[in-house]
Design a protein around this motif. Structure first.
Motif, PDB file in Angstrom:
ATOM      1  N   MET A   1       8.809   0.600   0.488  1.00  0.00           N
ATOM      2  CA  MET A   1       8.560   0.413   1.914  1.00  0.00           C
ATOM      3  C   MET A   1       7.774  -0.885   2.119  1.00  0.00           C
ATOM      4  SD  MET A   1       6.328   2.809   4.498  1.00  0.00           S
ATOM      5  CE  MET A   1       7.475   4.173   4.341  1.00  0.00           C
ATOM      6  N   SER A   2       8.220  -1.694   3.053  1.00  0.00           N
ATOM      7  CA  SER A   2       7.514  -2.925   3.404  1.00  0.00           C
ATOM      8  C   SER A   2       7.135  -2.846   4.874  1.00  0.00           C
ATOM      9  CB  SER A   2       8.404  -4.148   3.139  1.00  0.00           C
ATOM     10  OG  SER A   2       7.733  -5.318   3.537  1.00  0.00           O
ATOM     11  N   ARG A   3       5.862  -2.582   5.120  1.00  0.00           N
ATOM     12  CA  ARG A   3       5.373  -2.447   6.498  1.00  0.00           C
ATOM     13  C   ARG A   3       4.203  -3.407   6.678  1.00  0.00           C
ATOM     14  NH1 ARG A   3       2.797   3.164   8.134  1.00  0.00           N
ATOM     15  NH2 ARG A   3       4.952   3.951   8.110  1.00  0.00           N
ATOM     16  N   SER A   4       4.115  -4.032   7.833  1.00  0.00           N
ATOM     17  CA  SER A   4       3.007  -4.949   8.105  1.00  0.00           C
ATOM     18  C   SER A   4       2.295  -4.544   9.390  1.00  0.00           C
ATOM     19  CB  SER A   4       3.496  -6.389   8.197  1.00  0.00           C
ATOM     20  OG  SER A   4       4.394  -6.557   9.275  1.00  0.00           O
ATOM     21  N   LEU A   5       1.013  -4.816   9.432  1.00  0.00           N
ATOM     22  CA  LEU A   5       0.159  -4.482  10.573  1.00  0.00           C
ATOM     23  C   LEU A   5      -0.304  -5.753  11.254  1.00  0.00           C
ATOM     24  CD1 LEU A   5      -1.862  -2.659  12.246  1.00  0.00           C
ATOM     25  CD2 LEU A   5      -3.481  -3.024  10.362  1.00  0.00           C
ATOM     26  N   LEU A  35       3.123  -2.342  14.332  1.00  0.00           N
ATOM     27  CA  LEU A  35       3.537  -2.013  12.970  1.00  0.00           C
ATOM     28  C   LEU A  35       5.002  -2.408  12.812  1.00  0.00           C
ATOM     29  CD1 LEU A  35       1.871   1.502  12.632  1.00  0.00           C
ATOM     30  CD2 LEU A  35       1.167  -0.604  11.477  1.00  0.00           C
ATOM     31  N   SER A  36       5.271  -3.289  11.855  1.00  0.00           N
ATOM     32  CA  SER A  36       6.632  -3.796  11.639  1.00  0.00           C
ATOM     33  C   SER A  36       7.181  -3.249  10.328  1.00  0.00           C
ATOM     34  CB  SER A  36       6.624  -5.325  11.592  1.00  0.00           C
ATOM     35  OG  SER A  36       6.090  -5.870  12.783  1.00  0.00           O
ATOM     36  N   GLU A  37       8.425  -2.766  10.404  1.00  0.00           N
ATOM     37  CA  GLU A  37       9.080  -2.226   9.215  1.00  0.00           C
ATOM     38  C   GLU A  37      10.591  -2.277   9.408  1.00  0.00           C
ATOM     39  OE1 GLU A  37       9.538   2.090   6.965  1.00  0.00           O
ATOM     40  OE2 GLU A  37       7.682   1.656   8.045  1.00  0.00           O
ATOM     41  N   ALA A  38      11.297  -2.826   8.442  1.00  0.00           N
ATOM     42  CA  ALA A  38      12.766  -2.843   8.438  1.00  0.00           C
ATOM     43  C   ALA A  38      13.338  -3.407   9.739  1.00  0.00           C
ATOM     44  CB  ALA A  38      13.315  -1.434   8.198  1.00  0.00           C
ATOM     45  N   GLY A  58     -15.717  -2.839  17.312  1.00  0.00           N
ATOM     46  CA  GLY A  58     -15.822  -1.694  16.411  1.00  0.00           C
ATOM     47  C   GLY A  58     -14.502  -1.003  16.174  1.00  0.00           C
ATOM     48  N   GLU A  59     -13.692  -0.852  17.227  1.00  0.00           N
ATOM     49  CA  GLU A  59     -12.397  -0.187  17.067  1.00  0.00           C
ATOM     50  C   GLU A  59     -11.419  -1.071  16.297  1.00  0.00           C
ATOM     51  OE1 GLU A  59     -12.123   3.286  18.261  1.00  0.00           O
ATOM     52  OE2 GLU A  59     -14.193   2.598  18.009  1.00  0.00           O
ATOM     53  N   LEU A  60     -11.487  -2.386  16.517  1.00  0.00           N
ATOM     54  CA  LEU A  60     -10.646  -3.283  15.717  1.00  0.00           C
ATOM     55  C   LEU A  60     -11.010  -3.185  14.237  1.00  0.00           C
ATOM     56  CD1 LEU A  60     -10.568  -6.481  17.980  1.00  0.00           C
ATOM     57  CD2 LEU A  60      -8.684  -4.897  17.571  1.00  0.00           C
ATOM     58  N   ALA A  61     -12.296  -3.082  13.960  1.00  0.00           N
ATOM     59  CA  ALA A  61     -12.727  -2.971  12.560  1.00  0.00           C
ATOM     60  C   ALA A  61     -12.222  -1.683  11.922  1.00  0.00           C
ATOM     61  CB  ALA A  61     -14.254  -3.045  12.485  1.00  0.00           C
ATOM     62  N   ARG A  67      -5.772  -0.934   7.144  1.00  0.00           N
ATOM     63  CA  ARG A  67      -4.633  -1.805   6.823  1.00  0.00           C
ATOM     64  C   ARG A  67      -3.954  -1.433   5.499  1.00  0.00           C
ATOM     65  NH1 ARG A  67      -2.595  -6.655   8.436  1.00  0.00           N
ATOM     66  NH2 ARG A  67      -4.324  -7.001   9.883  1.00  0.00           N
ATOM     67  N   PRO A  68      -4.691  -1.290   4.381  1.00  0.00           N
ATOM     68  CA  PRO A  68      -3.991  -0.969   3.122  1.00  0.00           C
ATOM     69  C   PRO A  68      -3.180   0.319   3.210  1.00  0.00           C
ATOM     70  CG  PRO A  68      -6.247  -1.671   2.687  1.00  0.00           C
ATOM     71  CD  PRO A  68      -6.143  -1.476   4.162  1.00  0.00           C
ATOM     72  N   ALA A  69      -3.760   1.353   3.829  1.00  0.00           N
ATOM     73  CA  ALA A  69      -3.048   2.626   3.938  1.00  0.00           C
ATOM     74  C   ALA A  69      -1.854   2.510   4.873  1.00  0.00           C
ATOM     75  CB  ALA A  69      -3.997   3.722   4.423  1.00  0.00           C
TER      76      ALA A  69
END
Length: 327
Positions: A1-5, A35-38, A58-61, A67-69
């Protein structure tokens, strides 16, 4: 799976000042998750709220920490246990719903177990002001099916009476935003009933509303700040006849739908509510609004401009979102 945030904050000017018992605002400061995928992109929008100890930074943090998950394929179900309910989880949860819909071709409302997604009629909100100013604001809106009046200070009865005089047929909801005392409420509720007010939203401060237990209000009381997730439902059922379900409080559509199901089991009426935000934040709330006694999804109507494409409004009627927007 290749997903980007991708995650960012955006500022959307309001058409005018939005005033409640706690203060005023002139813009909607929102966070947006993509969230981008396929080749598909799922999006979610949320509004951090200082009342709940949240900030945009704070919410952005919190989202960045995920991100990794997320890029490794985090699911909505796993998300619920990773961060608490609030704006960050809402933005991510709604982006995951949208991404799932885009990848599967199954609309989010169908995945949520709804047989269809119907248009809904929304309240239109009148900001807290003098009785005369609120009446003038309400006059051109008198044919709308619902008006929601912000109250919370001396002159509240005059405010509601002034609006009722210029809008004799519309259904009225008053929203205290925690600005009343119990004595205020006991005094005002019978007068509001006389003015045919249908609902009083969050009159007392959250955490100080146990006084409502055992008191028979002549107008239906609706919990807002007192209700976030299923955790507060039992207490709310003892104090209120209705609850306001907001995605930002519930931490996303996943928990909001569970709140709706449990609230119905407890016999509570439902309001589908919102923070002031764009159509991207309202679109998933349309699913929550299906069958609700009240929809309060007028956020985009309070903005100087909305995002494109946005929801289509015909007066107070909101049509289901196009897939290009969400879901």
């Amino acid at each position: 799976m290749s997903r980007s945030l991708a995650v960012r904050d955006e500022r959307w000017p309001l058409a005018g000042a939005f005033v409640i018992a706690r203060g005023a605002k002139t813009e909607a400061h929102v966070i947006v998750v993509e969230l981008s995928e396929a080749g598909a992109i799922g999006r979610g929008e949320a509004v951090p709220y200082a009342r709940y100890g949240e900030s945009v930074e704070g919410e952005l943090a919190k989202i960045e920490a995920l991100r990794p998950a997320l890029e490794a394929g985090l699911t909505r179900q796993a998300l619920q246990d990773l961060i608490p309910a609030g704006a960050a989880r809402n933005a991510v949860d709604c982006a995951l719903w949208d991404l799932e819909a885009k990848l599967s071709g199954v609309p989010a409302w169908r995945a949520a177990g709804r047989a269809r997604l119907d248009p809904v009629k929304t309240c239109y909100t009148i900001s807290l002001d003098t009785p005369q100013a609120m009446a003038e604001a309400a006059r051109p809106l008198a044919r709308r099916p619902f008006l929601k009046l912000k109250i919370g200070g001396p002159g509240d009865l005059d405010r509601v009476a002034a609006v009722r005089a210029v809008a004799p047929k519309t259904r009225l909801i008053v929203d205290g935003n925690e600005g009343l005392s119990f004595d205020d409420l006991v005094r005002l509720a019978p007068e509001f009933a006389r003015l045919d007010v249908k609902m009083i939203e969050q009159p007392l401060k959250a955490g100080e509303d146990a006084a409502l237990e055992g008191w028979a209000s002549p107008v239906t009381l609706c919990a807002d700040e007192s209700l976030h997730t299923r955790q507060e439902l039992a207490a709310c059922a003892r104090r209120y006849g209705a609850i306001n379900v907001k995605l930002d409080k519930a931490g996303g559509l996943t928990e909001a739908l569970a709140v709706v199901d449990e609230a119905r089991r407890l016999g509570l009426e439902l309001m589908a509510g919102c923070m002031v935000a764009t159509s991207l934040a309202m679109a998933p709330a349309m699913i929550v609004a299906q069958g609700a006694e009240v929809a309060d999804l007028d956020g985009p109507l309070l903005l100087a401009r909305d995002r494109e494409p946005g929801l289509v409004f015909d007066g107070s009627l909101i049509f289901p979102p196009p897939p290009e927007l969400w879901g």
